[in-house]
Enzyme design. Structure first.
Site, short mmCIF file in Angstrom:
data_model
loop_
_atom_site.label_atom_id
_atom_site.label_comp_id
_atom_site.label_asym_id
_atom_site.label_seq_id
_atom_site.Cartn_x
_atom_site.Cartn_y
_atom_site.Cartn_z
NE ARG A 133 0.80 -21.65 17.60
CZ ARG A 133 0.81 -22.24 18.80
NH1 ARG A 133 -0.16 -21.98 19.67
NH2 ARG A 133 1.74 -23.08 19.11
CE LYS A 173 3.01 -5.64 0.07
NZ LYS A 173 4.07 -5.06 -0.75
CD GLU A 192 4.42 5.90 -1.66
OE1 GLU A 192 3.82 5.41 -2.65
OE2 GLU A 192 5.55 5.50 -1.28
CE LYS A 239 -1.30 -0.39 -0.09
NZ LYS A 239 -0.02 -0.26 0.54
CD GLU A 254 3.77 -7.07 -4.64
OE1 GLU A 254 4.16 -6.10 -5.30
OE2 GLU A 254 3.56 -7.04 -3.42
NE ARG A 293 -0.24 -4.95 -2.34
CZ ARG A 293 -0.64 -5.29 -1.14
NH1 ARG A 293 -1.38 -6.37 -0.97
NH2 ARG A 293 -0.33 -4.56 -0.10
CG ASN A 352 6.24 -1.74 -7.28
OD1 ASN A 352 6.69 -1.07 -6.36
ND2 ASN A 352 6.39 -3.04 -7.38
CG HIS A 392 7.63 2.36 -5.51
ND1 HIS A 392 6.77 3.37 -5.85
CD2 HIS A 392 7.60 2.27 -4.15
CE1 HIS A 392 6.23 3.88 -4.75
NE2 HIS A 392 6.72 3.23 -3.69
CG HIS A 415 12.19 0.44 -4.10
ND1 HIS A 415 11.17 -0.45 -4.37
CD2 HIS A 415 11.83 1.09 -2.98
CE1 HIS A 415 10.23 -0.33 -3.44
NE2 HIS A 415 10.61 0.60 -2.58
CG HIS A 434 9.70 5.31 0.26
ND1 HIS A 434 10.25 4.27 -0.46
CD2 HIS A 434 8.38 5.34 -0.07
CE1 HIS A 434 9.30 3.69 -1.19
NE2 HIS A 434 8.16 4.32 -0.97
N1 LIG Z 1 3.20 -1.88 4.89
C1 LIG Z 1 3.20 -1.21 3.76
O1 LIG Z 1 2.47 -1.53 2.84
C2 LIG Z 1 4.10 -0.05 3.63
C3 LIG Z 1 3.94 0.83 2.55
C4 LIG Z 1 4.79 1.95 2.47
C5 LIG Z 1 5.75 2.16 3.44
N2 LIG Z 1 5.89 1.29 4.46
C6 LIG Z 1 6.89 1.49 5.51
O2 LIG Z 1 6.60 2.68 6.20
C7 LIG Z 1 7.76 3.16 6.81
C8 LIG Z 1 7.84 4.66 6.67
O3 LIG Z 1 6.73 5.23 7.29
P1 LIG Z 1 6.65 6.77 7.64
O4 LIG Z 1 7.08 7.57 6.49
O5 LIG Z 1 5.32 7.01 8.18
O6 LIG Z 1 7.81 6.97 8.72
P2 LIG Z 1 7.84 6.98 10.30
O7 LIG Z 1 6.88 6.07 10.90
O8 LIG Z 1 9.26 6.80 10.66
O9 LIG Z 1 7.41 8.46 10.64
C9 LIG Z 1 8.18 9.54 10.22
C10 LIG Z 1 8.57 10.49 11.36
O10 LIG Z 1 7.47 11.30 11.71
C11 LIG Z 1 7.20 11.23 13.11
N3 LIG Z 1 5.76 11.35 13.24
C12 LIG Z 1 4.84 10.46 12.85
N4 LIG Z 1 3.61 10.98 13.01
C13 LIG Z 1 3.76 12.21 13.53
C14 LIG Z 1 2.87 13.23 13.87
N5 LIG Z 1 1.55 13.09 13.71
N6 LIG Z 1 3.36 14.38 14.38
C15 LIG Z 1 4.70 14.54 14.53
N7 LIG Z 1 5.58 13.62 14.18
C16 LIG Z 1 5.13 12.46 13.68
C17 LIG Z 1 7.78 9.91 13.52
O11 LIG Z 1 8.12 9.92 14.87
C18 LIG Z 1 8.99 9.80 12.63
O12 LIG Z 1 10.07 10.50 13.16
C19 LIG Z 1 8.90 2.45 6.16
O13 LIG Z 1 9.47 1.54 7.05
C20 LIG Z 1 8.27 1.70 5.01
O14 LIG Z 1 8.91 0.48 4.71
C21 LIG Z 1 5.08 0.19 4.57
ZN LIG Z 2 6.28 3.70 -1.67
#
Ligand SMILES: NC(=O)c1ccc[n+]([C@@H]2O[C@H](COP(=O)([O-])OP(=O)(O)OC[C@H]3O[C@@H](n4cnc5c(N)ncnc54)[C@H](O)[C@@H]3O)[C@@H](O)[C@H]2O)c1
Ligand SMILES: [Zn+2]
Length: 1609
Positions: free
Chosen positions: A139, A161, A203, A265, A275, A279, A283, A286, A290, A302
Site C-alpha cells: 500500500r 505521475k 522538453e 515543472k 491536471e 499544468r 502540453n 504535445h 502525440h 517522444h
Molecule cells: N511521469 C511523467 O510525468 C513523464 C513525463 C515525460 C515522460 N515520461 C515517460 O518517460 C519515458 C521516457 O523516458 P526516457 O526518455 O528517459 O527513456 P528511457 O528511460 O527509456 O531511457 C532512454 C535510454 O537511455 C538509456 N539511459 C538512461 N540513462 C542513461 C545514462 N545515464 N547513460 C547511458 N544510457 C542511459 C536507457 O537505458 C534507455 O535505453 C516514457 O515512458 C514516458 O512516458 C513520464
Molecule cells: Zn513530453
C-alpha cells in the site's frame, strides 16, 4: 582555481516542489545523495531498481559506495539495513504490468516489508514504472528518484505521475505517488547516447518557450557549449564541476538550463498538482506531437515528435494571428540547432520512418479521441511570443484551423466580398534575401560588432548563417525578440569545419560559401578535419557552379568535384595559396552570384584582385551593383574599370554599428500583384525608388504599364489595380534586370485583356530571363506547364516566355479553372506565390501543392493572404486521398497517375526490355522510349553507322549524355528502355543510381543467359558484340544489380516478341509482368483478403528445385491463399555459395517458375538453422541480401527473423516498399512458454517490426495449445496486427487447427513437411468439423428445370477436396414458397437461385447486397450470423462477376468502347451490370420484343443503354463486346457480320451452355473474336459463390475439371 583529487563536498541547488525542497541538483552527487538518503530516510532495506544499460555503467560502483556508507553509518543496536539491486531490460517495452509484477515478485521473494525504500535509478521508463511499484507495494512505500536521462531530470521525475503501458495505449494504468527526493546529478548525462540527450532537449526548449524568454535566449546562444558540455565534456581533472568555481562555462550553462526547466515543472506541479489549467501549458507541442508519435513511434522518439508538434502548433498560433514569424523562426532554428527534427519531410526523419507517413486524416483521427475535446474544438497551447502563452491554459482551436496547418497543400479561394476598389492594404514585406545574405557574409568577415536589423528569417539565410557558424567565422547572438542579429566579426579567420557544410537547396549560399572556403588557412587543419566539403540536396547537386570553380581553380585553389562535374558537392583543400588573388577571369553570363561571391571574398585574397568578367553579356548587373554598394557600406570601395573589369583593394571590412536590411523586392511583387489583379490598393512602406534591387522596378515598369496606378517614394510603394479583368498585356517587356519577378508578371499576363479588342493580339512577351531555366527548377517551362493547366496558353521564347491573355479567346476570368491535381510547385517558392496570386481570381479555388515551399523566403505568406487580404484558405492532403485510393483493391492500371515517375528498364540485349516495355507502356498509358531509337533519331544516324565512324567510346559518351537529358526531361510518365551496354560507363551508372535514390524505378530485366545467346544469334539488326556474351554478362551483372532497385526475371524459351512468341505464353508473361508492375507501384498489392475470410492458409514449398514438380502446383495450392518459398531449402548444387550471384539467379529463376504457375501471393522465407531451417546462422548478411532481393522481386510477404541484427532489420523495413513483413520467431527448443515474459517480449518485438506477427513454439502436451489460445486472446486486442501462432510437434497439431490467419499447411505431393506436425488444408477442416468448429451445412440450387444442373458437381467437388463436411443438392420447384422450410432449417448454408426465382426470392431474404440491388435479381443466398448471434439470409449476385471476370483481362476498355447485349430477361440484367462495371458507357440492347428492352432502359437510367429495333444494321460505334443472354434452345441466333466491324480481338460471351457450341460462338471465333462458352461463365460465377459460402479459396482447377468431365459426357 582550486582542484581536487578527492571528491569535495558538492555545491548544490535546491528546488522546492509541493512546498518541500526535495529536488537537489548538482554535479558528482553520488556520495552526497547516498549520505543524504540514509540519514534522512531510514529503512530496513534499500532497493535500487534500474535498467541493464545503466547498470552496466554505474551499478557496481554505486553498490560499493552504498554498502560502505551503510556500514559506516551503522548505529549500535540496529542491524545494518539491507541493500538490494534489481535490473530490468531497457526500453519502453519494460514499462508493463508484467515487469511491474516481476519487480513485485522479486521484492516479495526478498521479504521486503513496509519499511523498504525504493530507489528508481534511470530514465523516465524506470521512474514511471518503479514509482508505480512503490505506490502499490504494501500500500505504498517511500521512493526516491535518481534520474539519469535529461528527459527524466527535467520532466518525468518531477510531479509524481507514475504509470505502465498496456497494449491499449501508453500510461493507461498508474497513480500519483510523490518521490521523497529527486537527486539530479548532471554528470550522468555524459554517458547518455546523443539521440537521447537531444530527445530530452525537446522538453527543455518547450519549457523555456512557454515560460521564460531569457532561458530561451540562453538556449539559443548556448547551443555549442551546452551540447559540448554533455557530448564532449572537457575534463581537466576529476570531479570538475562539483564546486561552483571549478565548473566550465558549459557546465554552468547546462546546470542553469536544467534548473530552469525543472523549476518550472515543479512550480506548475505545486500550483496544480492534478491536471488542469496551468499544468496544461506543459502540453505545448504535445497535442499534435502525440498524434505524430502514435503513428511514428518507435521509429521516432517522444521528443522528436514533440519537436515537430511544437513547430506545427506555433504555425497554428501564427495563422491565428497571435504569434509573429520571428518567434516561429527562432523556435525552429533553436530546435534544429540542437539536432531535433522540425518537419516530417526532413531526410533524417524519412530515413528513420521509411514508408510510414502521417496523413492529415490519420493525425486528425488520433486527436479526435482525446477526452479533453469539445465537439470540433481541440485544446492546444498557443504561444503569443517566446516565453509567453496566449492564455493561462490551453486554447480551444477549431479542427479546420488545425487541418490547415497540418496539410501539405492549400486551396486558395477568391475573396468576393472584401476586395472592392475601396480596400487598402498596408503591410511590410520580408527583408531582402540578397541583402540579408550579403550582409551576413560582410559582417562575419568584418571586424567589430554589427547589429543587423530586418534580416530575413528564412531557410536560405539560416543555411548561410549555419555555414558561417560551421566555419567558426564569427560569433552570432539574437536580440530584441529576434529582430536583431548581433554579429561579432571574425575578420576573415575561418577554420576547417568538422563536418560537411550542408546547404540544402540554397543557391546563394552555395556560391558565396564556396569562395569563402578558399580563404581557410591550412593552419586550421586537424587530424580529423582535413578539408572542407560543400554539399546540398539532390536538386542542388544539379545546379551549376562550374564557372566559379574554374575561376577559383585557375587562381590556385584546390577544389575537387565529388560527384558530377560542374556541380556540388565539392571538396576544398586549404593550402598556402589560399585565395591567391591578382587577376581573375570569370564567365558571368549564367549567374551574377559567381561575381558577387568573388567580390565579397576578394579583399581577403593574398594580392589585390582584378576581376574580369568574360563570356559575353553579364547577367543581372543590378545584383553586382548591389554587392559593390554594400561592400562600400562596410568600408571597401570597389573600382569599376572599362569593360566589365573590377579592381578590389585588399583590406578588412569595418562593421558599421547598425545595418538595416531593406525589404525583398521580389517578395514585394506578390502583394502588389494581388492589388493589380483584384483591383484593390496596396502600400508597402519598406521599399521604394532608392532600392538597389532590380525587382524594385516591377511596380513602375510592369504594373504601371499593365494599367495600375503606381505611386512611389524613395522608400515606399503603392499600387492600385484596375477593376478585375482590366489589366493590359505587355507586348514586349525585357525583364533582365528583374528576372525573379517574371513569374509574377506571367500570372498577371494570363488574365490580361486587350481593351481595344478586335484584331489586336493579347500576348505578353517577357524576355531577358534565360537564367530562370537554371533556378530552383526550370521556371520557364514550369510556368508554361502550370499555366496550361488553367487553360492559359503560354510558350517558350529563346530567352523568355510568352503568355496569351485569357480574355481574347472568348474566355473570361469567371471561367478560369484551377487544375484538379493542383499546381505543382517544383519546390519553388516563387511558383507557389505566383499561382496563389492567380488563385485570387479563380472562381472555384486553386489547389497549391506543397505549400511549405514558400518557407524559403516568406514562411507566413499563407497567413498574410488570409489576415491581410482576407482570402479564405483550406488545407488539403493529397496523400490522404492517395491512401484511400490504395485501400481499394484492384484499381485498374490505366487509372493510376499518382506514381507517375518514369520507369527505366535495363538489362542485357535480348532480355526482353523492348517487348515488355512496349506492352507495359500501353497498359499503363505511358510513353515508351527506346534509348537506341532515341539515339538514332536525335543524331540522325544508325547505331552501326555511328559506331563504325566514331567508335564505341564516343557512342557510350553520347549515350550517357542522352540518358542524362532524358531523365531530366522525361522524369515522369515514361517507360525508358536502355541499351544493354548502358551500365558500361560510370557516368551512366551514376545517373541510374541517382534516379533510383530519387524514388524513380530502374528495373533490371533478367533472363537465362543461354536463352539470350540463342536469341542474339538470330538477331542481325543490332551491332554485334565483339566478345563472348558470357564474358559480357559476367562483367555487367554486378553493374546491372547496383544500378537497379527492382529486378524482374523473364521466363521464356522463346524469342520475346509478340509476333513470334506463342500468344498464350505471351499472355502469361504479360499477366505476370503487369502484376509485378502493379505491385511495385502500389496499385494492387495482392494481399490476402482478411475481411471476407474466416481462415487462411499458406503452403510451404519444400523442394530443392521446383522445376520438375511445376505441374503439381495447382493441386498443392488447392484451398490455400499464399505460397511460401522456402529459399533455405533450395539446392542449386552441393557446392552453392550463398554470396554468389549464380545462387541469387537460381532463386530468382525458381520464383519466376512459381509465378508462372500461380498468381497467389508469395511468402519469401529464408529460414536459418537456429530457427529450424537450413540457412547457415553465420550468413546473416547473405540472408538479408536475399530478403532485399525479395523486395526487388516484388514478393508480397517477406519473412523476417526477429532475432537478427537490428540494423539489418531496420534497413530492410525501411526499404520494404509494398512488401509486407512477417516478423517471425521460431523457438525450436520448445522452451518458450506461452504464458512467459519471453513470449510477451517476442510478441512485442515482432509487433514492432512486422506487419504480421509469427510466433512458433513447441508443445509438450495439449495444454500448451490452450495456453497459446489464452496468450492470443490477451495480447491481440482489436486493432493490433494479424498473428500466426503455432506449436510445433504432434502435440501441437491442435494449435494448427485453431490458428486463424495464414496457417502453414502441407500437401501429400510435397517432398517433406516444412515443420513437424504440419497438416493439410483438408486435415484441418476435418479436424475442425470433428471438434464442433465447422458444422455440416446444406446447400441447394433453387429453380426449374434444374435436374441437369452442373452446380452440384461443381460445389460438391470443391467441398470434397478441401475436406469440408458440406453437401450441395437440387431442390426443384415451380413455386418459390416451397423453399421456405429449407431456408429456415438451421443446417441451411446457402443456395444458388436460378430461373424462375431470381426476382421473387427477394421477399424471403433479410438483406440484399449492393450489386444484387443494382441488378434487381438474386442468384446466390448466403447465410451470416450477426453480432447478436442471429442468422441472416443475404441475397447476392455472382452472375455479373462471372461475366465481368471472363471479359476483364481480354480487352482494354475506354470511353469509346461499346457493348451489345442480346436478350432482356433476368440474365440480361447481370450482363448490363457487368459491362457497366467494366467501364463501358455505350451499351446497345436488343430484344425481340422492344417493350421488354425499354423496361430495362428505364430501370438502368445511368448505364447509357440504347435499345435496338433490329440487329441487321451496323451500329454507330461497333461493339467490342457482345453478350447473348437468350437460351440457345429458344433461338439459335444468327448474328450479321456487320456487328463484328470493330475487327479482331473482340469478346463474345454466350450465356447458354446447352449446347456447348452455338452458332453465335462459331461465328464470333471465325471473325477473330474471343468466344467465351456459357459453361465457363457458369463455373466462374459458381467459384465466387463457393468462396462467399465457405470463406475459403476455391480449388478452381479441380472444380472445373470435374464439371467438364461430366459436361462432356
Ligand atoms: N511521469 C511523467 O510525468 C513523464 C513525463 C515525460 C515522460 N515520461 C515517460 O518517460 C519515458 C521516457 O523516458 P526516457 O526518455 O528517459 O527513456 P528511457 O528511460 O527509456 O531511457 C532512454 C535510454 O537511455 C538509456 N539511459 C538512461 N540513462 C542513461 C545514462 N545515464 N547513460 C547511458 N544510457 C542511459 C536507457 O537505458 C534507455 O535505453 C516514457 O515512458 C514516458 O512516458 C513520464
Ligand atoms: Zn513530453
Amino acid at each position: 582555481m582550486e582542484t581536487f583529487s578527492e571528491q569535495p563536498e558538492p555545491d548544490i541547488v535546491k528546488i522546492s516542489v509541493l512546498h518541500e525542497e526535495s529536488i537537489i541538483v548538482g554535479f558528482h552527487l553520488t556520495d552526497y545523495w547516498i549520505k543524504d538518503l540514509i540519514s534522512n530516510f531510514p529503512a530496513s532495506t534499500y532497493v535500487i531498481i534500474t535498467d541493464t544499460n545503466i547498470a552496466s555503467i554505474y551499478l557496481e560502483k554505486l553498490s560499493n559506495r552504498f554498502e560502505s556508507e551503510l556500514n559506516r553509518a551503522k548505529k549500535s543496536n540496529v542491524p545494518v539495513p539491507r541493500f538490494l539491486t534489481y535490473s530490468i531490460p531497457p526500453g519502453e517495452q519494460s514499462k508493463s504490468r508484467e515487469i511491474k509484477g516481476e519487480i513485485e515478485d522479486y521484492l516479495l521473494s526478498k521479504a521486503c516489508t513496509r519499511d523498504t525504500c525504493i530507489i528508481a535509478f534511470g530514465g523516465g521508463v524506470i521512474g514511471d514504472l518503479v514509482g508505480f511499484v512503490a505506490a502499490t507495494f504494501m500500500r505504498g512505500v517511500p521512493f526516491i528518484q535518481v534520474p539519469t536521462t535529461l528527459l527524466a531530470m527535467v520532466d518525468s521525475s518531477i510531479g509524481g505521475k507514475t504509470a505502465v503501458d498496456t497494449p491499449h495505449g501508453k500510461n493507461l494504468i498508474g497513480s500519483f505517488w510523490q518521490p521523497k527526493r529527486i537527486y539530479i546529478d548532471i554528470i550522468y548525462l555524459e554517458t547518455l547516447p546523443e539521440r537521447q540527450f537531444i530527445n530530452g532537449m525537446a522538453e527543455v526548449i518547450k519549457t523555456a518557450a512557454i515560460s521564460d524568454e531569457s532561458d530561451f535566449v540562453n538556449l539559443e546562444n548556448g547551443v555549442e557549449s551546452i551540447r559540448n558540455a554533455v557530448l564532449k565534456p572537457k575534463k581537466e581533472f576529476p570531479f570538475q564541476g562539483t564546486k561552483i568555481e571549478t565548473r566550465t562555462s558549459g557546465q554552468s550553462l547546462l546546470l542553469s538550463v536544467i534548473v530552469g526547466s525543472a523549476k518550472f515543472k515543479a512550480h506548475v506541479v505545486t500550483h496544480d498538482e492534478r491536471e488542469s489549467g496551468l499544468r496544461s501549458l506543459l502540453n505545448f507541442g504535445h497535442t499534435i506531437g502525440h498524434a505524430i508519435e502514435a503513428i511514428l513511434s518507435p521509429e521516432l522518439l517522444h521528443g522528436e515528435c514533440i519537436s515537430v508538434g511544437m513547430i506545427k502548433e506555433v504555425e497554428l498560433a501564427r495563422s491565428m494571428g497571435h504569434l509573429n514569424q520571428v518567434a516561429v523562426g527562432r523556435l525552429l532554428r533553436c530546435l534544429s540547432n540542437y539536432g531535433l527534427p522540425v518537419s516530417l519531410d526532413e531526410k533524417k526523419v524519412l530515413d528513420l520512418t521509411g514508408e510510414k507517413f502521417c496523413t492529415v486524416d490519420k493525425l486528425m483521427d488520433i486527436m479526435k479521441v482525446d477526452k479533453k475535446n469539445r465537439g470540433d474544438l481541440k485544446r492546444i497551447v498557443i504561444l503569443s511570443g517566446i516565453g509567453k502563452t496566449y492564455e493561462q491554459n490551453a486554447t480551444w482551436v477549431s479542427d479546420s484551423a488545425i487541418r490547415k496547418v497540418l496539410s501539405p497543400s492549400i486551396i486558395v479561394h477568391p475573396n468576393v466580398i472584401s476586395s472592392s476598389s475601396q480596400t487598402h492594404v498596408n503591410m511590410t514585406t520580408p527583408g531582402s534575401k540578397s541583402i540579408s545574405n550579403r550582409a551576413l557574409v560582410l559582417a562575419a568577415l568584418g571586424k567589430g560588432t554589427c547589429r543587423l536589423k530586418g534580416l530575413l528569417h528564412s531557410d536560405d539565410t539560416q543555411v548561410m548563417l549555419n555555414a558561417l557558424i560551421d566555419l567558426e567565422g564569427a560569433k552570432f547572438e539574437w536580440e530584441d525578440d529576434g529582430e536583431t542579429l548581433v554579429v561579432n566579426g571574425g575578420g576573415g579567420n575561418l577554420k576547417v569545419p568538422n563536418k560537411e557544410i550542408y546547404l540544402g537547396n540554397a543557391g546563394t549560399a552555395s556560391r558565396f560559401i564556396t569562395t569563402l572556403c578558399t580563404l581557410i588557412s591550412p593552419e586550421t587543419i586537424t587530424d580529423t578535419n582535413k578539408h572542407t566539403i560543400v554539399t546540398g540536396n539532390a536538386r542542388m547537386k544539379q545546379r551549376p557552379i562550374g564557372p566559379l570553380i574554374t575561376a577559383l581553380r585557375e587562381n590556385g585553389s584546390q577544389i575537387k568535384y565529388l560527384e558530377t562535374e560542374g556541380c556540388l558537392p565539392v571538396e576544398i583543400l586549404p593550402n598556402k595559396q589560399r585565395f591567391r588573388g591578382g587577376s581573375i577571369n570569370l564567365a558571368a553570363s549564367i549567374s551574377s552570384q559567381y561575381v558577387t561571391s568573388i567580390l565579397l571574398s576578394a579583399p581577403y585574397a593574398n594580392e589585390p584582385v582584378t576581376l574580369k568578367l568574360t563570356g559575353g553579356q553579364v547577367i543581372s548587373q543590378p545584383y553586382i551593383d548591389m554587392t559593390i554598394a554594400m561592400m562600400e557600406s562596410f568600408g571597401i570601395k570597389v573600382e569599376r574599370l572599362e569593360g566589365d573589369v573590377y579592381r578590389i583593394p585588399q583590406g578588412f571590412y569595418k562593421n558599421p554599428e547598425v545595418y538595416v536590411i531593406e525589404s525583398d523586392a521580389s517578395s514585394a511583387t506578390y502583394p502588389l500583384a494581388i492589388a493589380a489583379i483584384t483591383g484593390i490598393t496596396c502600400t508597402l512602406p519598406n521599399i521604394g525608388s532608392s532600392s538597389l534591387q532590380g525587382d524594385a522596378a516591377f511596380a513602375v515598369n510592369v504594373l504601371r504599364a499593365m494599367g495600375c496606378t503606381v505611386t512611389q517614394t524613395s522608400t515606399s510603394t503603392t499600387v492600385k489595380g484596375p477593376p478585375i479583368g482590366k489589366l493590359k498585356p505587355l507586348p514586349e517587356i525585357d525583364m533582365e534586370t528583374m528576372t525573379d519577378a517574371f513569374l509574377t508578371a506571367s500570372v498577371l499576363a494570363a488574365v490580361a485583356n486587350n481593351q481595344e479588342g478586335g484584331s489586336k493580339e493579347c500576348i505578353t512577351r517577357i524576355t531577358g530571363i534565360a537564367n530562370q531555366q537554371l533556378k530552383e527548377c526550370n521556371r520557364i517551362s514550369a510556368m508554361i506547364d502550370e499555366l496550361t493547366k488553367f487553360g492559359v496558353k503560354a510558350s517558350e521564347l529563346s530567352d523568355g516566355i510568352q503568355v496569351y491573355g485569357i480574355q481574347v479567346h472568348g474566355t473570361r476570368i469567371e471561367s478560369l479553372k484551377g487544375p484538379a491535381e493542383g499546381v505543382h510547385c517544383y519546390d519553388d517558392h516563387r511558383v507557389a506565390m505566383s499561382f496563389s496570386v492567380l488563385g485570387c481570381v479563380v472562381p472555384d479555388g486553386t489547389i497549391i501543392c506543397d505549400k511549405k515551399c514558400v518557407e524559403k523566403t516568406w514562411p507566413s505568406w499563407w497567413d498574410v493572404l488570409e489576415s491581410k487580404f482576407g482570402f479564405n484558405l483550406d488545407g488539403l492532403d493529397l496523400k490522404s486521398q492517395r491512401e484511400d485510393l490504395l485501400t481499394h483493391k484492384d484499381i485498374s492500371v490505366s487509372s493510376d497517375n499518382f506514381q507517375d515517375f518514369s520507369i527505366v528498364f535495363i538489362g542485357m540485349r535480348g532480355a526482353g526490355k523492348t517487348s515488355l516495355g512496349k506492352a507495359c507502356a500501353k497498359a499503363l498509358g505511358r510513353k515508351f522510349i527506346d534509348m537506341d531509337d532515341h539515339f538514332e533519331t536525335v543524331l540522325s544516324t544508325t547505331l552501326p553507322e555511328f559506331i563504325k565512324t566514331q567508335g564505341w567510346d564516343a557512342f557510350r559518351t553520347k549515350e550517357s549524355e542522352l540518358l542524362a537529358s532524358l531523365l531530366k526531361t522525361h522524369s515522369t510518365g515514361c517507360i525508358i528502355s536502355c541499351g544493354g551496354g548502358i551500365v558500361e560507363t560510370e557516368s551512366s551508372r551514376d545517373l541510374l543510381k541517382k534516379f533510383t535514390k530519387e524514388k524513380g524505378k530502374v528495373i533490371h530485366i533478367t533472363r537465362d543467359i543461354e536463352e539470350i545467346i540463342k536469341y542474339l544469334n538470330e538477331d542481325t539488326v543490332r551491332p554485334s558484340y565483339e566478345e563472348n556474351i558470357h564474358d559480357v554478362w559476367k562483367r555487367r551483372e554486378e553493374w546491372y544489380k547496383e544500378c537497379s532497385n527492382y529486378e524482374y526475371h523473364l521466363l521464356t524459351a522463346e524469342k520475346v516478341n509478340n509476333d513470334n512468341i506463342d500468344p498464350s505464353e505471351w499472355k502469361l508473361i504479360q499477366r505476370d509482368f503487369f502484376r509485378y508492375l502493379k505491385f511495385i507501384t502500389g496499385q494492387t498489392v495482392n494481399n490476402i483478403d482478411t475481411l471476407n475470410k474466416t481462415k487462411s492458409f499458406f503452403v510451404s514449398l519444400t523442394y530443392p528445385n521446383i522445376s520438375p514438380s511445376l505441374k503439381d502446383i495447382p493441386i498443392i495450392t488447392q484451398g490455400v491463399d499464399a505460397i511460401e518459398l522456402r529459399v533455405d531449402l533450395l539446392v542449386q548444387s552441393d557446392s552453392q555459395k550463398f554470396e554468389d550471384l549464380d545462387y541469387i539467379s537460381y532463386v530468382s529463376h525458381q520464383l519466376a517458375l512459381i509465378r508462372r504457375s500461380s498468381t497467389l501471393p508469395i511468402i519469401f522465407t529464408v529460414r536459418s538453422k537456429g530457427q529450424g531451417g537450413k540457412f547457415p546462422d553465420s550468413r546473416e548478411k547473405d540472408m538479408f541480401k536475399l530478403l532485399e532481393y525479395a523486395v526487388k522481386w516484388g514478393c508480397e510477404y517477406i519473412d523476417l527473423e526477429i532475432g537478427s541484427s537490428e540494423d539489418l532489420i531496420l534497413n530492410l523495413i525501411k526499404n520494404k516498399g509494398y512488401s509486407k513483413i512477417i516478423a517471425s520467431w521460431h523457438d525450436i527448443s520448445g522452451k518458450m512458454k506461452w504464458n512467459s515474459e519471453e513470449a510477451r517480449n517476442r510478441y512485442k518485438i515482432a509487433e514492432k517490426y512486422g506487419d504480421i506477427i509469427k510466433l512458433i513454439s513447441k508443445a509438450e502436451s495439449i495444454n500448451d495449445n490452450l495456453k497459446l489460445q489464452e496468450f492470443i486472446q490477451t495480447l491481440s486486442s482489436k486493432n493490433s496486427k494479424s498473428i500466426i501462432a503455432i506449436n510445433m510437434g504432434t502435440e501441437g497439431q491442435l494449435s494448427r487447427v485453431l490458428n486463424q490467419f495464414l496457417t502453414p499447411v502441407t500437401h501429400s505431393l510435397l517432398p517433406s513437411k516444412a515443420a513437424p506436425g504440419q497438416l493439410s488444408v483438408c486435415e484441418i477442416h476435418q479436424a475442425l468439423h470433428l471438434i464442433g468448429q465447422l458444422p455440416k451445412k446444406k446447400y441447394y440450387i433453387f429453380g426449374t428445370p434444374i435436374s441437369h444442373s452442373m452446380s452440384p458437381t461443381l460445389h460438391n467437388a470443391g467441398f470434397k477436396v478441401l475436406g469440408l463436411p458440406h453437401f450441395y443438392d437440387i431442390f426443384e420447384s415451380k413455386d418459390v414458397s416451397a423453399v421456405k422450410p429449407i431456408i429456415e432449417d438451421p443446417e441451411f448454408g446457402g443456395a444458388s437461385v436460378t430461373i424462375p426465382h431470381k426476382i421473387n426470392i427477394i421477399p424471403y431474404l433479410d438483406e440484399i447486397s449492393e450489386h444484387a440491388k443494382a441488378i434487381g435479381a438474386v442468384n446466390t443466398i448466403i447465410t451470416k450470423t450477426d453480432e447478436n448471434n442471429k442468422r441472416k439470409l443475404i441475397g447476392d449476385n455472382t452472375d455479373w462477376l462471372g461475366i465481368f471476370h471472363s471479359i476483364k483481362d481480354l480487352i482494354e476498355i475506354d470511353s469509346n468502347t461499346s457493348a451489345l447485349i442480346i436478350g432482356a430477361g433476368g440474365t440480361s440484367r447481370a450482363a448490363l451490370h457487368a459491362v457497366n462495371q467494366l467501364g463501358v458507357n455505350n451499351i446497345y440492347l436488343y430484344n425481340r420484343t422492344l417493350e421488354n428492352a425499354n423496361i430495362l432502359v428505364k430501370e438502368f437510367p445511368t448505364y447509357g443503354i440504347q435499345p435496338l429495333t433490329s440487329l441487321s444494321n451496323s451500329l454507330p460505334i461497333s461493339p467490342k463486346i457482345i453478350i447473348s443472354t437468350i437460351p440457345a434452345t429458344v433461338a439459335n441466333l444468327d448474328i450479321p457480320d456487320e456487328l463484328f466491324n470493330s475487327g479482331k480481338g473482340g469478346v463474345s460471351v454466350e450465356m447458354a451452355y446447352k449446347p456447348r457450341r452455338t452458332k453465335f460462338l462459331e461465328k464470333s471465333e471465325s471473325m477473330g473474336w474471343h468466344g467465351i462458352e456459357g459453361i465457363r461463365v457458369l463455373i466462374e460465377q459458381g467459384i465466387f459463390q463457393f468462396e462467399k459460402w465457405t470463406g475459403r479459396r476455391a480449388p478452381k482447377e479441380l472444380m472445373e475439371e470435374e464439371v467438364m468431365k461430366k459436361y462432356n459426357l
